[in-house]
Design a protein around this motif. Structure first.
Motif, PDB file in Angstrom:
ATOM      1  N   ARG A 267       0.824  -1.208   0.000  1.00 53.58           N
ATOM      2  CA  ARG A 267       0.000   0.000   0.000  1.00 53.58           C
ATOM      3  C   ARG A 267       0.859   1.260   0.000  1.00 53.58           C
ATOM      4  O   ARG A 267       0.475   2.271  -0.598  1.00 53.58           O
ATOM      5  CB  ARG A 267      -0.952  -0.007   1.197  1.00 53.58           C
ATOM      6  N   ILE A 268       2.014   1.206   0.666  1.00 50.97           N
ATOM      7  CA  ILE A 268       2.892   2.374   0.719  1.00 50.97           C
ATOM      8  C   ILE A 268       3.477   2.667  -0.656  1.00 50.97           C
ATOM      9  O   ILE A 268       3.434   3.801  -1.148  1.00 50.97           O
ATOM     10  CB  ILE A 268       4.026   2.154   1.740  1.00 50.97           C
TER      11      ILE A 268
ATOM     12  N   ALA B 111       3.885   8.021   5.018  1.00 42.68           N
ATOM     13  CA  ALA B 111       3.481   6.618   5.170  1.00 42.68           C
ATOM     14  C   ALA B 111       4.529   5.824   5.941  1.00 42.68           C
ATOM     15  O   ALA B 111       4.197   5.055   6.856  1.00 42.68           O
ATOM     16  CB  ALA B 111       3.244   5.996   3.797  1.00 42.68           C
TER      17      ALA B 111
ATOM     18  N   ASN C  99       3.796   4.478   9.836  1.00 39.41           N
ATOM     19  CA  ASN C  99       3.844   3.033  10.024  1.00 39.41           C
ATOM     20  C   ASN C  99       4.971   2.642  10.969  1.00 39.41           C
ATOM     21  O   ASN C  99       4.829   1.703  11.756  1.00 39.41           O
ATOM     22  CB  ASN C  99       4.008   2.329   8.670  1.00 39.41           C
TER      23      ASN C  99
ATOM     24  N   ASN D  92      -3.229   3.160   8.400  1.00 40.16           N
ATOM     25  CA  ASN D  92      -3.273   3.306   6.950  1.00 40.16           C
ATOM     26  C   ASN D  92      -4.598   3.863   6.453  1.00 40.16           C
ATOM     27  O   ASN D  92      -4.631   4.535   5.419  1.00 40.16           O
ATOM     28  CB  ASN D  92      -2.952   1.970   6.281  1.00 40.16           C
TER      29      ASN D  92
ATOM     30  N   ALA E  19      -8.454   0.829   2.213  1.00 43.90           N
ATOM     31  CA  ALA E  19      -7.590  -0.106   2.947  1.00 43.90           C
ATOM     32  C   ALA E  19      -8.164  -1.526   2.883  1.00 43.90           C
ATOM     33  O   ALA E  19      -7.414  -2.501   2.787  1.00 43.90           O
ATOM     34  CB  ALA E  19      -7.441   0.343   4.391  1.00 43.90           C
TER      35      ALA E  19
END
Length: 230
Positions: free
Chosen positions: A79-80, A128, A132, A157, A196
């Motif tokens: 996702r990042i 991000a 995280n 996220n 997400a």
């Protein structure tokens, strides 16, 4: 203001748009390319390390380890990386949605220069990674609960995605860098949480960032219209 389900439905409905498909193809190719390159570098490094140790079956062991580590890294960081890549092409997605549904907004929006696109992408990537990383100690504390780490990272996220996606849709329309996004925090969080969830599903996770950017555009423009006619 347009509801989230309506915005998501319209976003999915525009996936067949040629301009959206071009961005989708580019973002998927680059995202997967990043992981392929990372896997190759990892394989090369592991092989050289095992050879230096005189390990038997160096090639086989390094290949297995590289595949496993790349798969885990892909699951954790997809996702990042995907969002960072999409941010570089975000204005194309936003413009495609605006031209089809909000022509007046498309006509008055400013064009983002390459340098600003790159800066926005790097800023989003930095946020991000930072958030995280900050969430990691909390996730480790909750490791014994099994589901705790997943909940922590999902929440973090969702917040990040909600912010980044709506900012993509807002950047071309703000009068100054101090002007805030015309959407509430709860709305942005729900959008981020929806995307997400899509990122968890195999294959859908390739479409999720583009769907999120398109949905964010609908929500931002819907909010702008509501404020204009209030």
């Amino acid at each position: 203001m347009m509801s989230l389900p309506t915005a998501l439905a319209r976003a999915v409905g525009q996936l067949a748009d040629p301009s959206v498909l071009r961005v989708l193809a580019k973002s998927i190719a680059i995202t997967l390319g990043v992981f392929v390159l990372a896997g190759w570098l990892l394989l090369t490094g592991l092989y050289a390390w095992l050879v230096s140790l005189g390990s038997a079956f160096s090639a086989e062991l390094s290949a297995i380890a590289a595949v496993l580590l790349t798969a885990v890294a892909g699951w954790l960081a997809f996702r990042i990386v995907a969002l960072a890549v999409l941010q570089f092409f975000a204005d194309e997605i936003v413009l495609a949605v605006e031209r089809r549904h909000y022509p007046a907004a498309a006509a008055t929006a400013r064009v983002l220069p390459f340098r600003e696109d790159l800066q926005n992408s790097l800023k989003g990537l930095g946020r991000a990674i930072l958030f995280n990383a900050l969430a990691l100690p909390v996730a480790l504390v909750l490791l014994f609960t099994a589901i705790g780490p997943a909940v922590v990272f999902f929440f973090v996220n969702a917040v990040l995605l909600g912010r980044e996606l709506t900012e993509m849709a807002w950047l071309r329309h703000r009068a100054s860098s101090d002007e805030t996004i015309p959407l509430g925090g709860a709305t942005r969080f729900l959008l981020g949480a929806s995307v997400a969830c899509l990122l968890i599903v195999p294959f859908l996770n390739l479409l999720a960032p583009v769907i999120g950017a398109a949905a964010a555009t609908h929500m931002v423009q819907g909010r702008k219209d509501a404020l204009t006619h209030a």
